[in-house]
Design a protein around this motif. Structure first.
Motif, mmCIF file in Angstrom:
data_model
loop_
_atom_site.group_PDB
_atom_site.id
_atom_site.type_symbol
_atom_site.label_atom_id
_atom_site.label_comp_id
_atom_site.label_asym_id
_atom_site.label_seq_id
_atom_site.Cartn_x
_atom_site.Cartn_y
_atom_site.Cartn_z
ATOM 1 N N GLU A 1 0.825 -1.225 0.000
ATOM 2 C CA GLU A 1 0.000 0.000 0.000
ATOM 3 C C GLU A 1 0.857 1.273 0.000
ATOM 4 N N LEU A 2 2.023 1.199 -0.620
ATOM 5 C CA LEU A 2 2.867 2.388 -0.731
ATOM 6 C C LEU A 2 2.218 3.436 -1.610
ATOM 7 N N ASP A 3 1.454 2.970 -2.621
ATOM 8 C CA ASP A 3 0.845 3.922 -3.540
ATOM 9 C C ASP A 3 -0.332 4.669 -2.916
ATOM 10 N N THR A 4 -0.715 4.287 -1.696
ATOM 11 C CA THR A 4 -1.715 5.077 -0.972
ATOM 12 C C THR A 4 -1.040 6.177 -0.150
ATOM 13 N N ILE A 5 0.284 6.104 -0.069
ATOM 14 C CA ILE A 5 1.066 7.087 0.695
ATOM 15 C C ILE A 5 1.875 7.983 -0.239
ATOM 16 N N ILE A 6 2.541 7.349 -1.216
ATOM 17 C CA ILE A 6 3.392 8.083 -2.161
ATOM 18 C C ILE A 6 2.680 8.179 -3.502
ATOM 19 N N PRO A 7 2.336 9.372 -3.956
ATOM 20 C CA PRO A 7 1.648 9.517 -5.251
ATOM 21 C C PRO A 7 2.509 8.992 -6.395
ATOM 22 N N LYS A 8 1.843 8.494 -7.439
ATOM 23 C CA LYS A 8 2.544 8.039 -8.628
ATOM 24 C C LYS A 8 2.331 9.031 -9.756
ATOM 25 N N ALA A 9 3.369 9.183 -10.572
ATOM 26 C CA ALA A 9 3.281 10.095 -11.709
ATOM 27 C C ALA A 9 2.536 9.420 -12.860
ATOM 28 N N VAL A 10 1.661 10.170 -13.509
ATOM 29 C CA VAL A 10 0.987 9.721 -14.721
ATOM 30 C C VAL A 10 1.065 10.852 -15.735
ATOM 31 N N VAL A 11 0.876 10.500 -16.993
ATOM 32 C CA VAL A 11 0.934 11.504 -18.056
ATOM 33 C C VAL A 11 -0.465 11.761 -18.582
ATOM 34 N N GLU A 12 -0.873 13.011 -18.543
ATOM 35 C CA GLU A 12 -2.159 13.426 -19.083
ATOM 36 C C GLU A 12 -1.953 14.678 -19.916
ATOM 37 N N ASP A 13 -2.473 14.636 -21.149
ATOM 38 C CA ASP A 13 -2.349 15.791 -22.052
ATOM 39 C C ASP A 13 -0.890 16.228 -22.198
ATOM 40 N N ASN A 14 -0.003 15.227 -22.313
ATOM 41 C CA ASN A 14 1.440 15.481 -22.475
ATOM 42 C C ASN A 14 2.059 16.208 -21.285
ATOM 43 N N LYS A 15 1.433 16.091 -20.138
ATOM 44 C CA LYS A 15 1.961 16.692 -18.911
ATOM 45 C C LYS A 15 1.971 15.647 -17.807
ATOM 46 N N ILE A 16 2.927 15.798 -16.899
ATOM 47 C CA ILE A 16 3.033 14.858 -15.778
ATOM 48 C C ILE A 16 2.121 15.305 -14.636
ATOM 49 N N HIS A 17 1.288 14.394 -14.168
ATOM 50 C CA HIS A 17 0.421 14.647 -13.021
ATOM 51 C C HIS A 17 0.670 13.540 -11.993
ATOM 52 N N PHE A 18 0.185 13.758 -10.793
ATOM 53 C CA PHE A 18 0.387 12.775 -9.726
ATOM 54 C C PHE A 18 -0.951 12.256 -9.217
ATOM 55 N N VAL A 19 -0.995 10.945 -9.024
ATOM 56 C CA VAL A 19 -2.204 10.297 -8.520
ATOM 57 C C VAL A 19 -1.865 9.578 -7.226
ATOM 58 N N LYS A 20 -2.622 9.884 -6.203
ATOM 59 C CA LYS A 20 -2.465 9.189 -4.929
ATOM 60 C C LYS A 20 -3.658 8.260 -4.744
ATOM 61 N N ILE A 21 -3.385 6.973 -4.631
ATOM 62 C CA ILE A 21 -4.444 5.985 -4.477
ATOM 63 C C ILE A 21 -5.152 6.197 -3.141
ATOM 64 N N THR A 22 -6.476 6.100 -3.167
ATOM 65 C CA THR A 22 -7.243 6.296 -1.940
ATOM 66 C C THR A 22 -7.044 5.138 -0.964
ATOM 67 N N ARG A 23 -7.116 5.450 0.304
ATOM 68 C CA ARG A 23 -7.051 4.411 1.340
ATOM 69 C C ARG A 23 -8.468 3.957 1.728
ATOM 70 N N TYR A 24 -9.437 4.559 1.108
ATOM 71 C CA TYR A 24 -10.835 4.243 1.432
ATOM 72 C C TYR A 24 -11.204 2.847 0.921
ATOM 73 N N LYS A 25 -11.831 2.059 1.755
ATOM 74 C CA LYS A 25 -12.275 0.719 1.384
ATOM 75 C C LYS A 25 -13.803 0.661 1.431
ATOM 76 N N VAL A 26 -14.392 0.032 0.423
ATOM 77 C CA VAL A 26 -15.850 -0.120 0.424
ATOM 78 C C VAL A 26 -16.214 -1.394 1.171
ATOM 79 N N ASP A 27 -17.409 -1.405 1.754
ATOM 80 C CA ASP A 27 -17.897 -2.605 2.426
ATOM 81 C C ASP A 27 -18.207 -3.675 1.388
ATOM 82 N N LYS A 28 -17.691 -4.859 1.654
ATOM 83 C CA LYS A 28 -17.915 -5.942 0.693
ATOM 84 C C LYS A 28 -19.270 -6.607 0.923
#
Length: 263
Positions: free
Chosen positions: A118-145
């Motif tokens: 679950e590092l990606d819920t703490i450290i944002p990952k870089a993604v490319v959108e519209d030829n620009k670098i953006h950062f996405v941080k995965i949510t720590r929110y969990k839905v009830d199963k």
């Protein structure tokens, strides 16, 4: 310089045979030549020695500084390489470097490991959108199963929170390649199903997740599926996924969808 006119012979064997006058005479013959002392020259140049010591100290200091500098540079390279392997998109503007980082990322299964930890819920990952670098941080929110109330494509809305998230998850499964080759359920991506997902997002309780998914699925509505890996892994975390994390896009499937619905 100490000088003697002749050796003083005052050992125990001769002392008893000498008179006081002879002893006095022997002592007087032993003297210090002051002129000779004044003429003594130092056999070394103290200024030169001091300068040499200072120069050596400066060299040692310089070597020490250079060593520390090289260590810092090496540390920074390791850190930059680690960050790049974790998030290859950071090198987007240097495509050959990005390709190498993506290869290392894939070989080392960095995405799979970071997801498991679950590092990606703490450290944002870089993604490319519209030829620009953006950062996405995965949510720590969990839905009830809980049991899904509906996730079929013959209704306009999915009302159950788990059902909404799983609906999006199964749609994204069509256009991603999982790191371990495992997919669990696929819902075909069609304009109708994208609309169902967008209509259902308001039933997600977490505001951050709701806003993120609405923004990203709107791109799908416009025929842009480049974010599918990030979307999949986002909802995969919400479902507390253990296996089947997405690693790459399934370009073949994406092209089929674009050919059929987004010409």
């Amino acid at each position: 310089m100490i000088k003697k006119k002749k050796d003083i012979n005052l050992n125990n064997e001769n002392m008893d045979d000498m008179t006081m006058e002879e002893i006095d005479k022997e002592m007087n013959d032993f003297y210090i030549d002051k002129e000779k002392i004044d003429d003594i020259k130092y056999s070394f140049d103290k200024d030169s020695i001091i300068k040499e010591a200072i120069d050596k100290a400066e060299v040692d200091i310089c070597k020490s500084k250079n060593k520390k500098r090289y260590v810092k540079i090496a540390d920074r390279i390791v850190i930059l390489l680690s960050i790049g392997v974790y998030s290859p998109a950071l090198a987007y503007y240097v495509k050959p470097v990005m390709a190498v980082l993506e290869k290392i990322n894939d070989v080392l299964k960095v995405d799979e490991i970071s997801a498991a930890l679950e590092l990606d819920t703490i450290i944002p990952k870089a993604v490319v959108e519209d030829n620009k670098i953006h950062f996405v941080k995965i949510t720590r929110y969990k839905v009830d199963k809980t049991k899904e109330s509906n996730d079929s494509n013959n209704k306009n809305t999915v009302y159950d929170e788990y059902g909404v998230v799983n609906f999006i998850h199964k749609m994204s499964n069509q256009i991603i390649n999982p790191a371990d080759g495992k997919k669990f359920g696929v819902i075909k991506i069609t304009p109708k199903n994208i609309e169902i997902a967008l209509n259902s997002i308001n039933n997600i309780k977490n505001k951050e997740a709701k806003e993120y998914l609405e923004k990203e699925l709107t791109k799908w509505k416009n025929g842009d599926f480049n974010n599918a890996v990030e979307v999949h892994n986002y909802v995969w975390h919400m479902l507390d996924g253990q296996i089947g994390i997405a690693s790459t896009l399934d370009e073949k499937e994406i092209n089929k969808i674009k050919e059929k619905y987004f010409k």
